[in-house]
Design a protein around this motif. Structure first.
Motif, PDB file in Angstrom:
ATOM      1  N   ARG B 130       0.810  -1.216   0.000  1.00 59.51           N
ATOM      2  CA  ARG B 130       0.000   0.000   0.000  1.00 59.51           C
ATOM      3  C   ARG B 130       0.849   1.275   0.000  1.00 59.51           C
ATOM      4  N   ASP B 131       2.154   1.137  -0.148  1.00 55.80           N
ATOM      5  CA  ASP B 131       3.007   2.319  -0.159  1.00 55.80           C
ATOM      6  C   ASP B 131       2.606   3.193  -1.349  1.00 55.80           C
ATOM      7  N   GLY B 132       2.646   4.492  -1.169  1.00 61.21           N
ATOM      8  CA  GLY B 132       2.303   5.413  -2.256  1.00 61.21           C
ATOM      9  C   GLY B 132       0.880   5.929  -2.187  1.00 61.21           C
ATOM     10  N   ALA B 133       0.009   5.221  -1.454  1.00 58.85           N
ATOM     11  CA  ALA B 133      -1.396   5.637  -1.389  1.00 58.85           C
ATOM     12  C   ALA B 133      -1.528   6.987  -0.679  1.00 58.85           C
ATOM     13  N   TRP B 134      -0.875   7.079   0.474  1.00 60.55           N
ATOM     14  CA  TRP B 134      -0.904   8.335   1.229  1.00 60.55           C
ATOM     15  C   TRP B 134      -0.223   9.446   0.418  1.00 60.55           C
ATOM     16  N   GLY B 135       0.864   9.104  -0.223  1.00 57.80           N
ATOM     17  CA  GLY B 135       1.600  10.087  -1.019  1.00 57.80           C
ATOM     18  C   GLY B 135       0.755  10.641  -2.148  1.00 57.80           C
ATOM     19  N   LEU B 136       0.010   9.765  -2.817  1.00 55.97           N
ATOM     20  CA  LEU B 136      -0.818  10.242  -3.929  1.00 55.97           C
ATOM     21  C   LEU B 136      -1.940  11.150  -3.412  1.00 55.97           C
ATOM     22  N   ALA B 152      -6.691  -3.180 -13.607  1.00 55.57           N
ATOM     23  CA  ALA B 152      -6.884  -4.304 -14.534  1.00 55.57           C
ATOM     24  C   ALA B 152      -5.684  -4.464 -15.466  1.00 55.57           C
ATOM     25  N   ASP B 153      -4.915  -3.391 -15.629  1.00 57.85           N
ATOM     26  CA  ASP B 153      -3.746  -3.377 -16.508  1.00 57.85           C
ATOM     27  C   ASP B 153      -2.455  -3.656 -15.711  1.00 57.85           C
ATOM     28  N   SER B 154      -2.594  -3.781 -14.370  1.00 56.51           N
ATOM     29  CA  SER B 154      -1.420  -3.927 -13.507  1.00 56.51           C
ATOM     30  C   SER B 154      -1.182  -5.380 -13.165  1.00 56.51           C
ATOM     31  N   GLN B 155       0.092  -5.759 -13.205  1.00 51.25           N
ATOM     32  CA  GLN B 155       0.445  -7.126 -12.827  1.00 51.25           C
ATOM     33  C   GLN B 155       0.069  -7.388 -11.369  1.00 51.25           C
ATOM     34  N   MET B 156       0.328  -6.395 -10.514  1.00 53.69           N
ATOM     35  CA  MET B 156      -0.052  -6.467  -9.101  1.00 53.69           C
ATOM     36  C   MET B 156      -0.976  -5.295  -8.793  1.00 53.69           C
ATOM     37  N   PRO B 157      -2.271  -5.515  -8.694  1.00 49.27           N
ATOM     38  CA  PRO B 157      -3.203  -4.391  -8.572  1.00 49.27           C
ATOM     39  C   PRO B 157      -3.324  -3.791  -7.175  1.00 49.27           C
ATOM     40  N   THR B 158      -2.653  -4.394  -6.162  1.00 45.87           N
ATOM     41  CA  THR B 158      -2.849  -3.927  -4.779  1.00 45.87           C
ATOM     42  C   THR B 158      -2.503  -2.445  -4.617  1.00 45.87           C
ATOM     43  N   LEU B 164      -6.162   4.388  -5.128  1.00 44.34           N
ATOM     44  CA  LEU B 164      -7.501   4.871  -5.504  1.00 44.34           C
ATOM     45  C   LEU B 164      -8.395   4.975  -4.271  1.00 44.34           C
ATOM     46  N   GLU B 165      -8.239   4.040  -3.383  1.00 41.89           N
ATOM     47  CA  GLU B 165      -9.038   4.033  -2.156  1.00 41.89           C
ATOM     48  C   GLU B 165      -8.695   5.230  -1.278  1.00 41.89           C
ATOM     49  N   LYS B 166      -7.402   5.481  -1.140  1.00 45.57           N
ATOM     50  CA  LYS B 166      -6.946   6.534  -0.228  1.00 45.57           C
ATOM     51  C   LYS B 166      -7.161   7.922  -0.823  1.00 45.57           C
TER      52      LYS B 166
END
Lengths: 284, 187
Positions: B130-136, B152-158, B164-166
């Motif tokens: 989840r790193d980057g969520a707060w930053g975005l 859907a285009d990401s190898q790892m969608p987490t 997007l959630e954050k």
């Protein structure tokens, strides 16, 4: 339930830092202005969380009210995230090149570790000197800004989460899967400490201002990942002090992504190892 | 020109995406790009070289207190956090890991957004944490542009999903080709 705050979620503004700087200067004769701004703000945010303070104004109130809180605050500000044997390739270079040459040329080896903080570099250095068989002709001078930091460093108990990483670093340094850092370690109830023998040739000194620190003629100065926490201006001053205290042809190590190119005294050094950022003092 | 800083955060599954982006960035691209990518802490060499192979612009690991310059791609070095500071300079730190990561994407994003405000573009790519969520979210709060790789285009969608959630509503959810198209349109 109390909301556990994350230090990234606390916004510390420039005006808050200014007020805090003013307070520390007038009440405690301590200058925060020497610190690089981002890591300073993050550390201040952390002290708010640890001490359960809501705002920087509350922090300032506590600092004005209590001298012992100031010491506590200073310790919290100096927490470092380093490891034992960080950058194993540096320690190999230290052992195979620096130790060899210095011990060949000198009866006594004087090593300075400025900003010793929580002591990881002291211990790594002492272990390498021990294994190189030259610890008994060496002295490690470890300094930091005040007595509280030094006391904390001396009696440091390290938490277990550092152990695995440090053991891995040590094995990489030795290039031996069977090498065991554990032979230097004593387990405690909440973590681990190091065999007292490791510290037998370590001398601790407070470095609060240059004129109070009398020792010079160092053969080696290990100052890795300290400059990054200071402003360019203060770094330049520190480098000047280090340059003066290093003996001719003395060795100087900084962190592998640190930078002295903008400092006046950089011209007095020759880069020996570009990857590990080890310099030799070749100018006067 | 509107934008002064582009920060790209990525983890597992992002390497090929970043390589693809760098291979399409034209030589006259004049906004500095900072890559905050998770990497093995003890492997200091090889990553910048691997990214350089297909990159048109030079890829470098910045030194502490180095100035950000247009026309360069900067990669956060191993085992350091990478901060952007006022006056357009980098700062490094060995402070503890954030989101189990050093470099932490959150820290490069929050410090970059704080300095460059609405002139920042933050892009989150594939990753397994989840790193980057707060930053975005901070890029958005400061008025910058926010882009997330389509889960859907990401190898790892987490990681894209967490961002997007954050951050809530972002400016664009793009497939990698659309991210490239968008970046090229900035020249």
């Amino acid at each position: 339930m109390k909301h556990v705050r994350n230090s990234e979620e606390i916004e510390i503004g420039i005006s808050g830092i200014r007020k805090l700087t003013e307070t520390l200067k007038t009440r405690h004769n301590f200058d925060l202005g020497i610190y690089a701004s981002t890591s300073l703000k993050r550390r201040v945010a952390k002290t708010l969380i640890i001490n359960e303070l809501a705002t920087i104004d509350e922090l300032i109130d506590r600092l004005e009210a209590s001298h012992s809180f100031f010491h506590q605050f200073m310790l919290q500000m100096t927490v470092s995230g380093t490891e034992f044997f960080r950058d194993p390739a540096f320690w190999r270079y230290f052992r195979d090149e620096i130790c060899k040459i210095v011990s060949r040329n000198h009866m006594r080896i004087k090593i300075w570790i400025p900003g010793c903080s929580t002591g990881e570099e002291i211990i790594s250095t002492a272990i390498v000197l021990t294994e190189a068989g030259i610890y008994d002709k060496s002295v490690i001078i470890a300094t930091d800004f005040n007595e509280k930091i030094i006391d904390n460093c001396k009696n440091k108990e390290y938490s277990n989460h550092m152990l695995e990483m440090s053991e891995n670093n040590y094995r990489r340094f030795r290039e031996d899967e069977g090498a065991d850092l554990g032979i230097y370690i004593e387990k405690t109830k909440n973590g681990f400490t190091f065999d007292q023998n490791i510290f037998r040739n370590v001398e601790y000194h407070v470095y609060d201002r240059e004129e109070n620190f009398k020792i010079k003629g160092f053969n080696v100065v290990i100052c890795r990942n300290n400059f990054i926490y200071f402003t360019a201006k203060y770094q330049e001053m520190l480098l000047e002090v280090i340059t003066k205290r290093l003996s001719a042809n003395g060795y100087f190590a900084i962190g592998n992504k640190e930078n002295i190119s903008f400092c006046k005294d950089a011209s007095k050094f020759t880069l020996l190892n570009a990857s590990e950022k080890v310099y030799k003092k070749t100018g006067l | 020109m509107k934008y002064k800083l582009i920060i790209i955060g990525g983890s597992a599954g992002s390497f090929q995406m970043v390589t693809k982006i760098l291979s399409k960035i034209p030589a006259n691209f004049n906004i500095p790009i900072v890559l905050a990518l998770h990497r093995l802490k003890h492997v200091r060499h090889g990553f910048v070289e691997a990214l350089s192979i297909k990159s048109v612009l030079p890829v470098i690991e910045p030194l502490d207190k180095e100035s950000l310059k247009p026309g360069k791609i900067y990669l956060a070095p191993a085992n350091y956090h990478l901060y952007v500071e006022l006056a357009g300079k980098f700062a490094l730190s060995t402070e503890e890991a954030v989101n189990h990561s050093r470099p932490a994407i959150d820290l490069t994003f929050t410090t970059g957004a704080y300095c460059y405000k609405e002139k920042t573009i933050g892009i989150i790519l594939s990753g397994a944490n989840r790193d980057g969520a707060w930053g975005l979210k901070k890029v958005k709060d400061w008025g910058g542009k926010t882009i997330v790789q389509d889960p859907a285009d990401s190898q790892m969608p987490t990681m894209p999903k967490a961002a997007l959630e954050k951050a809530g509503e972002v400016d664009h959810i793009y497939k990698i080709d659309e991210i490239i198209h968008f970046l090229k349109s900035l020249v």
